[in-house]
Design an enzyme around this catalytic site. Sequence first.
Site, PDB file in Angstrom:
ATOM      1  N   SER A  94      34.030  49.246   5.605  1.00 52.55           N
ATOM      2  CA  SER A  94      33.928  48.735   4.604  1.00 52.55           C
ATOM      3  C   SER A  94      34.242  48.885   3.344  1.00 52.55           C
ATOM      4  O   SER A  94      34.436  50.191   2.945  1.00 52.55           O
ATOM      5  CB  SER A  94      32.362  48.326   4.554  1.00 52.55           C
ATOM      6  N   HIS A 108      36.968  42.060  -0.205  1.00 55.97           N
ATOM      7  CA  HIS A 108      36.498  42.637  -0.158  1.00 55.97           C
ATOM      8  C   HIS A 108      36.542  42.642   1.287  1.00 55.97           C
ATOM      9  O   HIS A 108      37.102  41.795   2.010  1.00 55.97           O
ATOM     10  CB  HIS A 108      34.807  42.418   0.197  1.00 55.97           C
ATOM     11  N   VAL A 111      34.784  45.993   8.918  1.00 54.49           N
ATOM     12  CA  VAL A 111      34.942  45.317  10.209  1.00 54.49           C
ATOM     13  C   VAL A 111      33.146  46.412  10.912  1.00 54.49           C
ATOM     14  O   VAL A 111      33.371  47.732  10.795  1.00 54.49           O
ATOM     15  CB  VAL A 111      36.146  45.938  11.108  1.00 54.49           C
ATOM     16  N   GLY A 260      17.592  52.719   5.733  1.00 58.43           N
ATOM     17  CA  GLY A 260      17.378  53.867   4.964  1.00 58.43           C
ATOM     18  C   GLY A 260      18.791  54.093   4.893  1.00 58.43           C
ATOM     19  O   GLY A 260      19.454  56.076   4.920  1.00 58.43           O
ATOM     20  N   GLY A 261      19.894  53.737   4.467  1.00 53.92           N
ATOM     21  CA  GLY A 261      21.179  53.842   4.080  1.00 53.92           C
ATOM     22  C   GLY A 261      21.199  55.086   3.481  1.00 53.92           C
ATOM     23  O   GLY A 261      20.379  54.756   2.195  1.00 53.92           O
TER      24      GLY A 261
END
Length: 302
Positions: A94, A108, A111, A260-261
């Site tokens: 991203s 922006h 994929v 939780g990234g």
Amino acid sequence: MSTIDINVVIEFLKSLQDQICTSLEAADGGGKFVEDNWQRAEGGGGRTRVLTNGNVIEQGGVNFSVVSGDKLPPSATAHRPELAGRKWQACGVSLVIHPKNPFIPTSHANVRFFIAEKEGEAPVWWFGGGFDLTPFYPFKEDVVHWHQTAKDICQPFGDEIYPAYKTWCDEYFYLKHRNETRGVGGLFFDDLNRWSFDECFSYMKAVGTGFIDAYVPLIEKRKNTPFTENHRQFQLYRRGRYVEFNLVFDRGTLFGLQSGGRTESILMSMPPLARWEYNFQAQAGSEEEKLQDYLVPQDWLS
């Protein structure tokens, strides 16, 4: 039926991140991406690359990640209840580019691939992604180039693909509380498994690599356009809309935070500077007022 292989997707995404960063550094002519490798305690990790204060790019981030878990967050299972109780993996690239010059649009792209598995049952998988353009002082020829590139990417996969995914982009990147699109759109697709794994993967690859062809020519064309402090202030004001969309509507942001990234990587899409102004009204007939004509879904290639 083609074999579903997430490792092949991961290797492509790593090379795509390299390719995009190299192209953007060349267009900037001075700035370099700094890489931050990170690990996720629940499973997976990634490479976040950020370029700040370049010659052209004020701030840009290109992120690769592959994450996994035993339980999906509410943002995912709310729309797909059949995913509950499945182990999952997701990988993607991203990026968001915020140029200094107000005449270069913000852009922006992403994929991604997702797979959820449960013993004794067939895996659930899909591809997603797209790219969109957010100009502040739009040029019709730039918007046409952007959409023509998008159409050319889609054409080998069927006549219906570009209009369908163009419309999906217009509908997704829409600020309901402002009654306007985020920009002039592009492509957006999700839950793509309508073809074989190999063909879906081929489409995702075409979108990922096609972003460079769509965006870099716009940087080259507009990076030396003179601008005033008034142009700059309007750019910062409109960047506020970008922040509003990402924090209120964007499913990728919500998924990342709820699963939780890594917060720094998830929020790398935010502009380095933005501002809000109460009840701003563009002067009648001004360059700023003309932007509103572009924030309505329309057929740019007619």
